[in-house]
Structure formats: C-alpha cells, structure tokens
Design a protein around this motif. Structure first.
Motif, short mmCIF file in Angstrom:
data_model
loop_
_atom_site.label_atom_id
_atom_site.label_comp_id
_atom_site.label_asym_id
_atom_site.label_seq_id
_atom_site.Cartn_x
_atom_site.Cartn_y
_atom_site.Cartn_z
N ILE A 154 -79.31 -23.16 -11.26
CA ILE A 154 -80.20 -22.62 -10.22
C ILE A 154 -80.45 -23.64 -9.12
O ILE A 154 -80.75 -23.28 -7.98
N GLU A 155 -80.31 -24.93 -9.44
CA GLU A 155 -80.56 -25.97 -8.45
C GLU A 155 -79.43 -26.09 -7.42
O GLU A 155 -79.65 -26.57 -6.32
N LEU A 187 -76.30 -15.28 -15.21
CA LEU A 187 -76.25 -16.09 -16.43
C LEU A 187 -77.49 -15.86 -17.30
O LEU A 187 -77.39 -15.81 -18.52
N GLY A 188 -78.64 -15.71 -16.67
CA GLY A 188 -79.87 -15.45 -17.42
C GLY A 188 -79.84 -14.11 -18.13
O GLY A 188 -80.28 -13.99 -19.27
N VAL A 189 -79.32 -13.10 -17.46
CA VAL A 189 -79.21 -11.78 -18.08
C VAL A 189 -78.23 -11.82 -19.25
O VAL A 189 -78.51 -11.26 -20.32
N MET A 238 -78.73 -17.69 -5.66
CA MET A 238 -79.60 -17.11 -6.69
C MET A 238 -78.88 -16.12 -7.61
O MET A 238 -79.27 -15.96 -8.75
N MET A 239 -77.83 -15.48 -7.14
CA MET A 239 -77.18 -14.45 -7.95
C MET A 239 -76.52 -15.02 -9.20
O MET A 239 -76.56 -14.39 -10.26
N VAL A 240 -75.94 -16.20 -9.11
CA VAL A 240 -75.22 -16.78 -10.26
C VAL A 240 -76.17 -17.07 -11.42
O VAL A 240 -75.92 -16.63 -12.55
N PRO A 241 -77.29 -17.79 -11.22
CA PRO A 241 -78.19 -18.02 -12.35
C PRO A 241 -78.84 -16.74 -12.86
O PRO A 241 -79.13 -16.64 -14.05
N ALA A 242 -79.04 -15.76 -11.99
CA ALA A 242 -79.62 -14.50 -12.44
C ALA A 242 -78.68 -13.80 -13.42
O ALA A 242 -79.10 -13.31 -14.46
N PHE A 295 -79.35 -19.54 -26.09
CA PHE A 295 -80.31 -20.49 -25.51
C PHE A 295 -79.60 -21.54 -24.66
O PHE A 295 -80.12 -21.96 -23.63
N ALA A 296 -78.41 -21.96 -25.09
CA ALA A 296 -77.64 -22.93 -24.30
C ALA A 296 -77.25 -22.32 -22.96
O ALA A 296 -77.31 -22.98 -21.92
N LEU A 297 -76.85 -21.07 -22.96
CA LEU A 297 -76.49 -20.39 -21.72
C LEU A 297 -77.71 -20.25 -20.81
O LEU A 297 -77.60 -20.39 -19.59
N GLY A 298 -78.87 -20.02 -21.39
CA GLY A 298 -80.10 -19.99 -20.61
C GLY A 298 -80.39 -21.35 -19.99
O GLY A 298 -80.84 -21.44 -18.84
N GLY A 299 -80.13 -22.42 -20.73
CA GLY A 299 -80.30 -23.76 -20.19
C GLY A 299 -79.34 -24.05 -19.05
O GLY A 299 -79.70 -24.67 -18.05
N VAL A 300 -78.10 -23.59 -19.20
CA VAL A 300 -77.12 -23.75 -18.12
C VAL A 300 -77.58 -23.01 -16.88
O VAL A 300 -77.47 -23.51 -15.76
#
Length: 51
Positions: A21-22, A32-34, A26-30, A11-16
C-alpha cells in the motif's frame, strides 16, 4: 495441517498488502486484501467442516 498453512498464508498475504500500500496505487492492495480475506475465510470454514 493444510488448513493451518493456508491460514498463515492468508495472514502473510494480508501483510504483503499492508507493505504494498505504501508504493502502489490503491487498487493493488485492495485486491490483495480481498484475496487474503477469502483465503482466511476458506481456511476457517475448512477447519470447522473437519472438526
């Protein structure tokens, strides 16, 4: 306890990913989300296996 810590880290990684994303493409947060989703799913499956 190990699975709970892994779940919180997911969940912390999802928050990061949500913060990153700001400021990044777009590729980096995608990615990290996966990774966050995989960590959370791994934690849940480990918890089910030990229960």
């Amino acid at each position: 306890m190990k699975n709970l810590m892994k779940l919180f880290m997911g969940f912390a990684l999802g928050g990061v990913a949500a913060v990153v994303i700001e400021v990044s493409p777009m590729m980096v947060p995608a990615v990290l989300g996966v990774i966050a989703a995989l960590v959370i799913l791994d934690s849940v499956s480990d918890t089910k296996a030990t229960a």
